[in-house]
Design an enzyme around this catalytic site. Structure first.
Site, PDB file in Angstrom:
ATOM      1  N   ASP A 153      -6.835   1.086  -2.194  1.00 56.65           N
ATOM      2  CA  ASP A 153      -5.625   1.661  -1.602  1.00 56.65           C
ATOM      3  C   ASP A 153      -4.918   2.443  -2.699  1.00 56.65           C
ATOM      4  O   ASP A 153      -4.604   1.888  -3.767  1.00 56.65           O
ATOM      5  CB  ASP A 153      -4.726   0.528  -1.078  1.00 56.65           C
ATOM      6  CG  ASP A 153      -3.508   1.013  -0.300  1.00 56.65           C
ATOM      7  OD1 ASP A 153      -3.016   2.124  -0.582  1.00 56.65           O
ATOM      8  OD2 ASP A 153      -3.036   0.261   0.572  1.00 56.65           O
ATOM      9  N   SER A 160       3.393  -0.025   4.431  1.00 56.09           N
ATOM     10  CA  SER A 160       3.271   1.355   3.970  1.00 56.09           C
ATOM     11  C   SER A 160       4.651   2.000   3.813  1.00 56.09           C
ATOM     12  O   SER A 160       5.486   1.502   3.062  1.00 56.09           O
ATOM     13  CB  SER A 160       2.374   2.133   4.939  1.00 56.09           C
ATOM     14  OG  SER A 160       1.956   3.362   4.372  1.00 56.09           O
ATOM     15  N   HIS A 186      -6.110   0.324   3.134  1.00 55.72           N
ATOM     16  CA  HIS A 186      -4.659   0.415   3.298  1.00 55.72           C
ATOM     17  C   HIS A 186      -4.175  -0.390   4.502  1.00 55.72           C
ATOM     18  O   HIS A 186      -4.682  -0.245   5.606  1.00 55.72           O
ATOM     19  CB  HIS A 186      -4.278   1.885   3.454  1.00 55.72           C
ATOM     20  CG  HIS A 186      -2.811   2.135   3.566  1.00 55.72           C
ATOM     21  ND1 HIS A 186      -1.915   1.721   2.598  1.00 55.72           N
ATOM     22  CD2 HIS A 186      -2.068   2.752   4.529  1.00 55.72           C
ATOM     23  CE1 HIS A 186      -0.707   2.081   2.950  1.00 55.72           C
ATOM     24  NE2 HIS A 186      -0.755   2.692   4.123  1.00 55.72           N
TER      25      HIS A 186
END
Length: 283
Positions: free
Chosen positions: A227, A133, A257
């Site tokens: 995502d 991320s 995610h």
């Protein structure tokens, strides 16, 4: 998390609470399989995670955790780090970089470049560099920063649903937001502006999607189709390949995610095997 990120005020209260609590301690399962040494390198608090059963020199890996640049490391990060270390005989260096709003992209890249040099010097080999991320976006920004400095970069980039553009303005994001069970745009954009700290959010140090990818090392990228970061990952893959980068993009249908952090999931195990194969093959 999606409910919190859907509201800027909730996002702000949540990160204030999380930063006050501090980084999560490694869970017991991590401490059973790995040795964890705490140190400070180039002014950064660092945890060095090594498999207990290692009998030979291990491959160095620098892992940058996610959390939208505003939240500290959590248990799922530690479990993924431990799995990567134990399954591959890797020594994983985990810097606890300063979070926004106290920290920002410019400071992080300066400190992390110094850390990368230290890890490379001590191991006498270029490390693998990765993250999830926000940490994945920061890993890409760091690799490009090292290139621009004329310094040795990582031997491989391992990116797990990287956040590559903090503006999140790609028009293909909106249809996916309805499907994404984790992320929402208002809070994420707010966090991205905190990380930019007055810089143009399209500055490549903040949003590496806007960089030139020529000369980037081999890269492996994993992302789920549920995502919101998927469209920018696809853009990155297309542009990097056009510059000659050896890049493999693995899309997992309906995955959420950073699904790879659910280390018990079959999708996570598959992704970890693919990454291992790519790195061992030199790709």
């Amino acid at each position: 998390m999606k409910r919190i990120l859907n509201d800027v005020a909730l996002t702000e209260r949540d990160w204030q609470r999380n930063q006050a609590a501090g980084p999560a301690a490694p869970p017991r399962s991590v401490r059973v399989s790995c040795t964890i040494e705490r140190t400070v390198v180039e002014g950064l608090p660092v945890a060095v995670v090594s498999p207990k059963r290692a009998k030979t020199a291990t491959t160095p890996f620098i892992y940058l955790h996610g959390g939208a640049y505003i939240n500290p490391i959590i248990g799922h990060h530690w479990r993924l780090i431990a799995a990567l270390a134990a399954e591959n005989n890797w020594t994983v260096t985990v810097p606890l970089y300063r979070l926004a709003p106290g920290g920002d992209a410019a400071e992080a890249l300066t400190r992390l470049a110094a850390l990368h040099r230290t890890v490379e010097r001590d191991a006498q080999v270029a490390p693998v560099l990765g993250g999830d991320s926000a940490g994945g976006g920061l890993a890409l920004a760091l690799a490009l920063h090292l290139r621009d400095l004329g310094q040795t970069g990582p031997r491989h980039l391992a990116l797990f649903a990287p956040w590559l553009d903090v503006t999140l303005e790609n028009p293909d994001i909106a249809p996916i937001e309805r499907l994404d069970p984790t992320l929402s745009l208002p809070g994420a954009r707010y966090a991205g502006l905190l990380w930019a700290n007055g810089r143009d959010p399209r500055d490549p140090t903040v949003s590496p999607l806007y960089a030139d990818f020529a000369g980037l090392c081999p890269t492996t990228l994993f992302v789920g189709t549920h995502d919101i970061l998927l469209p920018d990952c696809r853009t990155f893959a297309t542009e990097a390949r056009a510059k000659g980068v050896d890049l493999e993009l693995y899309e997992f249908p309906e995955a959420f995610h950073v699904f790879i952090a659910g280390t018990f999931l079959p999708e996570s195990r598959t992704a970890r095997r693919l990454l291992t194969g790519r790195i061992r093959s030199g790709g």
